[in-house]
Design a protein around this motif. Structure first.
Motif, PDB file in Angstrom:
ATOM      1  N   PRO A 162     -17.338 -16.345 -14.789  1.00 24.96           N
ATOM      2  CA  PRO A 162     -18.256 -15.995 -15.883  1.00 24.96           C
ATOM      3  C   PRO A 162     -18.206 -17.073 -16.970  1.00 24.96           C
ATOM      4  O   PRO A 162     -17.203 -17.757 -17.116  1.00 24.96           O
ATOM      5  CB  PRO A 162     -17.711 -14.662 -16.399  1.00 24.96           C
ATOM      6  N   THR A 164     -18.589 -16.407 -20.223  1.00 27.23           N
ATOM      7  CA  THR A 164     -17.956 -15.875 -21.432  1.00 27.23           C
ATOM      8  C   THR A 164     -17.087 -14.664 -21.084  1.00 27.23           C
ATOM      9  O   THR A 164     -17.434 -13.872 -20.209  1.00 27.23           O
ATOM     10  CB  THR A 164     -19.013 -15.417 -22.461  1.00 27.23           C
ATOM     11  N   THR A 226     -21.339 -14.654 -28.596  1.00 30.57           N
ATOM     12  CA  THR A 226     -22.050 -14.937 -27.348  1.00 30.57           C
ATOM     13  C   THR A 226     -23.558 -15.052 -27.578  1.00 30.57           C
ATOM     14  O   THR A 226     -24.353 -14.745 -26.677  1.00 30.57           O
ATOM     15  CB  THR A 226     -21.764 -13.832 -26.307  1.00 30.57           C
ATOM     16  N   GLU A 232     -20.095 -11.826 -20.717  1.00 34.04           N
ATOM     17  CA  GLU A 232     -20.353 -11.607 -19.288  1.00 34.04           C
ATOM     18  C   GLU A 232     -19.263 -10.771 -18.646  1.00 34.04           C
ATOM     19  O   GLU A 232     -19.500 -10.028 -17.703  1.00 34.04           O
ATOM     20  CB  GLU A 232     -20.399 -12.956 -18.559  1.00 34.04           C
ATOM     21  N   CYS A 233     -18.054 -10.980 -19.123  1.00 34.20           N
ATOM     22  CA  CYS A 233     -16.937 -10.181 -18.614  1.00 34.20           C
ATOM     23  C   CYS A 233     -16.110  -9.702 -19.793  1.00 34.20           C
ATOM     24  O   CYS A 233     -15.867 -10.461 -20.730  1.00 34.20           O
ATOM     25  CB  CYS A 233     -16.073 -11.010 -17.664  1.00 34.20           C
ATOM     26  N   ARG A 252     -22.474  -7.689 -22.224  1.00 35.94           N
ATOM     27  CA  ARG A 252     -23.926  -7.872 -22.164  1.00 35.94           C
ATOM     28  C   ARG A 252     -24.503  -7.025 -21.024  1.00 35.94           C
ATOM     29  O   ARG A 252     -23.752  -6.423 -20.243  1.00 35.94           O
ATOM     30  CB  ARG A 252     -24.255  -9.350 -21.948  1.00 35.94           C
ATOM     31  N   SER A 255     -22.944  -7.032 -17.370  1.00 37.85           N
ATOM     32  CA  SER A 255     -21.568  -7.525 -17.512  1.00 37.85           C
ATOM     33  C   SER A 255     -20.619  -6.804 -16.562  1.00 37.85           C
ATOM     34  O   SER A 255     -20.930  -5.745 -16.014  1.00 37.85           O
ATOM     35  CB  SER A 255     -21.091  -7.346 -18.961  1.00 37.85           C
ATOM     36  N   ARG A 256     -19.462  -7.404 -16.403  1.00 38.82           N
ATOM     37  CA  ARG A 256     -18.382  -6.782 -15.637  1.00 38.82           C
ATOM     38  C   ARG A 256     -17.312  -6.327 -16.631  1.00 38.82           C
ATOM     39  O   ARG A 256     -16.815  -7.126 -17.413  1.00 38.82           O
ATOM     40  CB  ARG A 256     -17.783  -7.794 -14.655  1.00 38.82           C
ATOM     41  N   GLN A 279     -23.853  -2.196 -16.408  1.00 30.50           N
ATOM     42  CA  GLN A 279     -22.527  -2.708 -16.699  1.00 30.50           C
ATOM     43  C   GLN A 279     -21.595  -2.189 -15.600  1.00 30.50           C
ATOM     44  O   GLN A 279     -21.429  -0.985 -15.433  1.00 30.50           O
ATOM     45  CB  GLN A 279     -22.065  -2.241 -18.080  1.00 30.50           C
TER      46      GLN A 279
END
Ligand SMILES: [Zn+2]
Ligand SMILES: [Zn+2]
Length: 339
Positions: A162, A164, A226, A232-233, A252, A255-256, A279
């Motif tokens: 990712p 971010t 961000t 992103e994670c 986001r 995201s993870r 998510q």
């Protein structure tokens, strides 16, 4: 032998206990250092179902082999080792599949009635051992177990790299997640906590931004970091409802979300929002032998240094050490008790 025994909530004392027996397949270890883990602190505070008075806790260990059962081959006396404290049955579908952490029979040294390593000696199955190079300092080797937790978590939750990552919690697991994110090439990483000393440690370990959640809205700060979208994670390494919710708000769309913290069992989360935002929720528990192996190999390469935040105290100072780590750890990320 001498051992630090958990006798009541917030109370540990040194007691004489019987030396461990060495059964078939086992080695007797002389413990040189045992780390204080978040889960041990949880137990010390009386919050763990599986850590009851009378128990010797401790599962993060550096040791040398004192003796071997005659059935054991491949190891020698005086060899320096650490060991994977999570023991599984080895025969169930999860174990055969390489997911020993999901074995229905898993046990951990320092939990239930299986004594751990806040003691002079311990006897463990030889198959749990990992050799440590003489050159690897104790204060680095002690991180094998928590590092394995983070390696496993990243294996579960990340595919690719990712751009971010936001890490909630700057304790030992959060700090190791930061280090691993850096080594993995994640370009922008921010860390959230309310302990200023630990935030400073995170900054020195390479966080692009540290966020003091006592002073500002962490989710808003992550979003600003961000470009408004969210990370992103997101890694949540504390495990309380307010931070779990903030972690979700900091992620986001798409995201993870990786949940590792186990302070509280039940938390409300905004499920409709999470569903609409796709998510993905990942949870991760402990590690497998493969993760532990990779943790030891990574430590051997000496690519990072947490020793400025690692404290060493004698086993006799166990009570004071636990009080410190439970209530006022300051800049200390890992406190190890030396025997
Ligand atoms: Zn641990
Ligand atoms: Zn099993």
């Amino acid at each position: 032998m001498k051992a630090l025994v958990y006798v009541a909530p917030e109370r540990m004392e040194i007691q004489q206990v019987p030396d461990p027996e060495v059964r078939a397949g086992e080695v007797l270890l002389e413990i040189s250092a045992a780390g204080i883990c978040g889960s041990d602190i949880h137990g010390f505070l009386g919050h763990s179902e599986r850590r009851k008075p009378g128990l010797v806790m401790g599962h993060e260990t550096v040791a040398t082999i004192r003796d071997l059962h005659p059935t054991v081959t491949g190891w020698r006396r005086a060899q320096r080792v650490c060991f994977n404290p999570l023991v599984s049955c080895g025969a169930c579908p999860a174990c055969l599949d390489g997911s020993q952490n999901l074995c229905p029979e898993w046990r951990l040294f320092g939990m239930d009635r299986l004594h751990g390593t806040y003691a002079e000696l311990i006897s463990v199955p030889a198959c749990q051992l990992y050799a440590l190079p003489e050159a690897l300092p104790e204060a680095e080797a002690i991180l094998a177990e928590p590092l394995a937790v983070v390696i496993h978590a990243f294996r579960i939750a990340l595919t690719g790299t990712p751009a971010t990552m936001a890490i909630f919690g700057a304790g030992p697991i959060g700090a190791l997640a930061l280090v691993l994110a850096r080594l993995r090439g994640i370009l922008r990483v921010c860390v959230v906590d309310r302990n200023k000393d630990r935030l400073e440690a995170a900054r020195r370990l390479g966080a692009d931004l540290v966020i003091d959640s006592a002073r500002e809205d962490a989710a808003l700060a992550v979003r600003a970091f961000t470009g408004g979208a969210g990370a992103e994670c997101v890694v949540e390494a504390v495990g309380i409802e307010s931070l779990r919710r903030a972690a979700v708000a900091a992620g986001r769309k798409g995201s993870r979300m990786l949940f590792l913290g186990i302070a509280e069992n039940d938390s409300a989360l905004p499920w409709i929002t999470m569903i609409r935002n796709e998510q993905a929720v990942f949870t991760s528990f402990a590690y497998t032998p493969r993760d532990f192996h990779d943790a030891v190999k990574l430590l051997e390469r000496r690519l990072f240094d947490l020793t400025p935040w690692t404290e060493r105290r004698s086993l006799a100072e166990g009570q004071a050490s636990f009080l410190k780590m439970a209530h006022d750890p300051g800049a200390t990320l890992k406190l190890m008790l030396t025997v």
